[in-house]
Motif scaffolding. Structure first.
Motif, PDB file in Angstrom:
ATOM      1  N   ASN A 168      72.397  -9.979  41.315  1.00 59.31           N
ATOM      2  CA  ASN A 168      72.241 -11.313  39.982  1.00 59.31           C
ATOM      3  C   ASN A 168      71.759 -12.720  40.773  1.00 59.31           C
ATOM      4  N   ARG A 169      72.810 -12.728  42.179  1.00 63.20           N
ATOM      5  CA  ARG A 169      72.923 -13.781  42.202  1.00 63.20           C
ATOM      6  C   ARG A 169      71.825 -14.072  42.994  1.00 63.20           C
ATOM      7  N   GLU A 170      70.633 -13.484  44.132  1.00 67.63           N
ATOM      8  CA  GLU A 170      70.682 -13.458  44.576  1.00 67.63           C
ATOM      9  C   GLU A 170      69.159 -12.542  44.743  1.00 67.63           C
ATOM     10  N   PRO A 171      68.016 -12.432  43.346  1.00 69.49           N
ATOM     11  CA  PRO A 171      67.791 -12.014  43.361  1.00 69.49           C
ATOM     12  C   PRO A 171      66.599 -11.560  43.996  1.00 69.49           C
ATOM     13  N   ASP A 172      66.427 -12.394  45.409  1.00 66.98           N
ATOM     14  CA  ASP A 172      65.503 -12.183  46.151  1.00 66.98           C
ATOM     15  C   ASP A 172      65.270 -11.286  47.247  1.00 66.98           C
ATOM     16  N   VAL A 173      66.301 -11.012  47.424  1.00 63.69           N
ATOM     17  CA  VAL A 173      66.381 -10.473  48.859  1.00 63.69           C
ATOM     18  C   VAL A 173      66.468  -8.730  48.651  1.00 63.69           C
ATOM     19  N   GLN A 174      65.810  -8.163  49.131  1.00 61.36           N
ATOM     20  CA  GLN A 174      66.033  -6.795  50.017  1.00 61.36           C
ATOM     21  C   GLN A 174      67.094  -6.266  50.168  1.00 61.36           C
ATOM     22  N   VAL A 175      68.083  -5.497  49.915  1.00 59.39           N
ATOM     23  CA  VAL A 175      68.889  -4.692  50.142  1.00 59.39           C
ATOM     24  C   VAL A 175      69.007  -3.606  51.188  1.00 59.39           C
ATOM     25  N   GLY A 176      68.859  -3.051  52.280  1.00 56.22           N
ATOM     26  CA  GLY A 176      68.964  -2.132  52.608  1.00 56.22           C
ATOM     27  C   GLY A 176      70.356  -1.350  53.374  1.00 56.22           C
ATOM     28  N   LEU A 177      70.512   0.171  52.930  1.00 56.79           N
ATOM     29  CA  LEU A 177      71.914   0.264  52.948  1.00 56.79           C
ATOM     30  C   LEU A 177      71.344   2.199  54.075  1.00 56.79           C
ATOM     31  N   ASP A 178      72.566   2.057  55.145  1.00 53.11           N
ATOM     32  CA  ASP A 178      72.512   3.383  55.377  1.00 53.11           C
ATOM     33  C   ASP A 178      73.576   3.721  55.206  1.00 53.11           C
ATOM     34  N   VAL A 179      73.779   4.952  54.506  1.00 48.83           N
ATOM     35  CA  VAL A 179      74.913   6.107  54.748  1.00 48.83           C
ATOM     36  C   VAL A 179      75.048   7.131  55.492  1.00 48.83           C
ATOM     37  N   VAL A 180      76.442   6.663  56.622  1.00 51.55           N
ATOM     38  CA  VAL A 180      76.809   7.268  57.917  1.00 51.55           C
ATOM     39  C   VAL A 180      78.046   7.535  57.624  1.00 51.55           C
ATOM     40  N   ASN A 181      78.743   8.147  58.862  1.00 58.74           N
ATOM     41  CA  ASN A 181      80.464   8.164  58.806  1.00 58.74           C
ATOM     42  C   ASN A 181      80.897   6.950  59.330  1.00 58.74           C
ATOM     43  N   SER A 182      82.273   6.920  59.395  1.00 60.09           N
ATOM     44  CA  SER A 182      82.719   5.515  59.946  1.00 60.09           C
ATOM     45  C   SER A 182      82.309   5.022  60.975  1.00 60.09           C
ATOM     46  N   ALA A 183      82.396   6.177  61.844  1.00 59.87           N
ATOM     47  CA  ALA A 183      82.291   5.690  63.239  1.00 59.87           C
ATOM     48  C   ALA A 183      81.040   5.250  63.493  1.00 59.87           C
ATOM     49  N   ASP A 184      79.941   5.990  63.388  1.00 56.40           N
ATOM     50  CA  ASP A 184      78.493   5.838  63.220  1.00 56.40           C
ATOM     51  C   ASP A 184      78.289   3.577  62.521  1.00 56.40           C
ATOM     52  N   VAL A 185      78.994   3.320  61.646  1.00 55.89           N
ATOM     53  CA  VAL A 185      78.770   2.201  60.945  1.00 55.89           C
ATOM     54  C   VAL A 185      79.566   0.770  61.679  1.00 55.89           C
ATOM     55  N   ALA A 186      80.246   2.001  63.028  1.00 57.42           N
ATOM     56  CA  ALA A 186      81.109   1.326  63.193  1.00 57.42           C
ATOM     57  C   ALA A 186      79.350   0.548  64.868  1.00 57.42           C
TER      58      ALA A 186
END
Lengths: 296, 296
Positions: B119-137
Motif C-alpha cells: 500500500n505504501r510503496e507499490p513499486d517495491v518487489q519483495v522476495g520472501l524466503d521461508v526457512v528455519n530460524s537458524a538459516d534466517v540468521a
DNA sequence: GGTAGGTCATAGCCTTGGGCTATGAGTACG
DNA sequence: CGTACTCATAGCCCAAGGCTATGACCTACC
C-alpha cells in the motif's frame, strides 16, 4: 492484474494436503482425477510456485504448498462463513431456530456462532432476521424469534438477557494520517470537533456516537455513508478519521491498512446481549447457540 | 452441496456497492455491463437472496446485499493476502527487498505486513524466503537478505534485532473434549503426561515444546503431523489435545471450532524478532517494513 | 519375475458457462 | 419530446474445464 484464484482449486489443494493423493481429493470434490490434476497444475502456473511433490505413491505438499494451503484454508473459512450466514438469512422463515440480530452482531459475530452450531448440530436449520435493536426486542417478545442479539445497555421489560460480549466504537485513520502517529490519547471533545466519516443517521453505530457526543460541541460529519465498508474505504483513502465498530475494522487494523487512534474521556463501549422471553425456557438448539455465544 | 461462490462475483458485488452502478462496476472489472448483470443475478440465485435494488438511476445494495458485501470483503482480503504472499515467495530472487522468515512468521504475519508495505510503496518487489530460524540468521549475515524474522529468545552474534511480537503456543481441543470445560488451568506436568497431537520433530513449534517439556516426564505424542492444518484437523476431529502456535489457531478459536485450554506453570511463549546485520543501515523499503512490523 | 493395484500425466472430445454485441424498457432532466 | 443514463434480455460464440481412455511409473505380493 493479479487475477484471483478460484476457491474450488484452493479447496482441492487443501484436500490433497490432507488426503495425500490427487485422486482421493478429486473423489471428494466429485470430479475425475485428471481434472484435479489439471486444476492443480493450473494453480501452480498461476502462482508460479510448485505446490505438490508428485510421486507414484501419492502427492504431498511442498514447503510452498504448505504455506499456500494454510492461506487457502483462511480464505475458505471466510467463504464458508459467508455461505453459512447467507443461508441463515435466506431460511429466516421455516427454520427450526429463529434468531434476530442487529446489524453489527449479525455481520461480525453471528456467522461464527452459526458455524459452530452447525458443527455441533448439523441438522438444525437456522433463520436469521437482521433488523434494528428495537425490532429485535419486539420480535422476541412477539415470539417470532426465539433468541435475539442486541447492542446497548438497556433491556426492554419482559426479556431475560445475558451479556455475550462488548463492542467498542473505535477511531481509525489511514496509516498516513497525522493521528496515526499520536502517542497521547485523543480527547472526546477534540474528536467531536473534527469532521468525521461516519455511518448514516439511524444506524446503531451512529446513534451510539450521537449519544456520546450529546454534551459536546460537535462538527458536522465530513461524510455520511451507508455501509461499514464504504466508511472504511473512505478512511483508507484518507478522507478523514472514521468512527466504526471495533469488529468492523478488526481485520484492517490487524493488517495495518487502518490505524486505531487511542481515545480517552468518552465512552464508546456498548455491551452486546443475547435476549429471550423471560420465563420461557430455551429449546435445545437455542440453548446451544446461547452457550456458544457466551463463551468467554 | 454448498458450492462455493466465485471470487470475481464477490468482488463485483463489492464494487457495485461502492460505485453505485452495475455498469461502472463492470467497467472496473473489465467486462461488459450485461455480463456483470448476469453474474450478479447468478449470485443472487445461488445465495437465494436479493442483493441489489435496481433502479433506472443506478443500483444500491439491499440490506442483505450489504451484509453479503461485508462478508465478501473479508473473503477477498484473505484471498489478496494469499496472492501477495505467494508473489513474494515466487520473487525470492530478483527482488528489491529480500526478506527471510521462519515458518510461523512467514505464514501468519508476513503476508499482512507485505500487504501494508505494498500500500505504501507499490513499486517495491519483495522476495520472501521461508526457512528455519537458524538459516534466517545465516542468510542475514551472508547479506543474502536484508531483513529476517525469527522466533526464539537468542539472537546470533553480529545481528541487531527488535522484538516485533510474541508467539504463544497454546493447547487447543475440540469443543466436545472434556478439557474444553475446564475452569482451572492445566499444569505443565499434566500436559506433558498427555498424548498430544503435535508437529513433527524439527519444526520450530515442536522444538519449543520439547524444550519446555525437558524437565518433565512426558508421554509419547498421539500423532505427529507435518503441517499446522493437519494438526488442527486432528484436534477438531477430537483425536487429542493439540499444541500449536496461537497465530495458527486464531481463527478457529475465534469461531469456536477449537477451544483454548488455560495453561499454567510452563513457559510456551517465544518472542518474534526482526533481525538485520549489525551496523548496516536499512534501505528505505526495509526500514518501512520494519516500521510496519513493529507497530504495537 | 509377473501381475495387480495404486499413483499421476497426457490426449482428445464435448459441454456449458460466461463473455460479447445489439437492442429495448424505464426514469430523469433539460 | 429528445438525450442520457440506468438495467435486462436475446442470441451468438469461444474457451475453460469437465469427461473417458490410455500410458508410464512404482510397490507389493504371490
Amino acid at each position: 492484474m493479479s487475477t484471483l484464484p478460484d476457491l474450488d482449486s484452493l479447496k482441492l489443494l487443501v484436500d490433497v494436503g490432507e488426503l495425500g493423493s490427487l485422486g482421493q481429493a478429486a473423489k471428494v470434490a466429485g470430479i475425475a482425477q485428471p481434472s484435479a490434476s489439471k486444476r492443480i497444475a493450473h494453480l501452480e502456473r498461476r502462482l508460479g510456485l510448485p505446490l505438490l511433490e508428485r510421486t507414484p505413491r501419492g502427492s504431498t505438499l511442498t514447503a510452498e504448498g504448505k504455506m499456500v494451503a494454510g492461506w487457502a484454508a483462511q480464505v475458505l473459512a471466510a467463504a464458508h462463513e459467508l455461505m453459512r450466514a447467507a443461508q441463515a438469512v435466506r431460511h429466516s422463515e421455516a427454520a427450526h431456530l429463529r434468531v434476530a440480530a442487529s446489524m453489527t452482531v449479525a455481520e461480525y459475530l453471528v456467522p461464527r456462532w452459526l458455524g459452530e452450531l452447525q458443527n455441533r448440530e448439523p441438522d438444525v436449520q437456522v433463520g436469521l432476521d437482521v433488523v434494528n435493536s428495537a425490532d429485535v426486542a419486539a420480535r422476541v417478545l412477539a415470539e417470532e424469534v426465539e433468541l435475539g442479539f442486541v447492542e446497548g445497555p438497556s433491556v426492554p421489560e419482559g426479556l431475560a438477557s445475558r451479556v455475550v460480549g462488548t463492542d467498542r466504537l473505535v477511531v481509525v485513520v489511514a496509516p498516513g494520517h497525522a493521528w496515526a502517529r499520536r502517542r497521547t490519547a485523543l480527547m472526546g471533545a477534540e474528536l467531536a470537533a473534527t469532521p468525521l466519516v461516519v455511518r448514516e443517521p439511524g444506524s446503531g453505530t451512529r446513534e451510539t456516537l450521537d449519544v456520546a457526543f450529546r454534551s459536546l460541541h460537535r462538527a458536522s460529519p465530513r461524510l455520511e455513508l451507508g455501509s461499514n465498508s464504504a466508511v472504511k474505504g473512505a478512511a483508507q483513502a484518507g478522507a478523514a478519521p472514521a468512527v466504526l465498530s471495533g469488529y468492523a475494522v478488526e481485520a484492517e487494523v490487524a493488517t495495518g491498512r487502518l490505524v486505531e487512534v487511542p481515545l480517552a474521556g468518552i465512552n464508546l463501549v456498548r455491551s452486546l446481549r443475547a435476549v429471550w422471553r423471560r420465563g420461557r425456557s430455551l429449546a435445545a438448539p437455542a440453548a446451544t447457540l446461547l452457550a456458544i455465544a457466551s463463551r468467554p
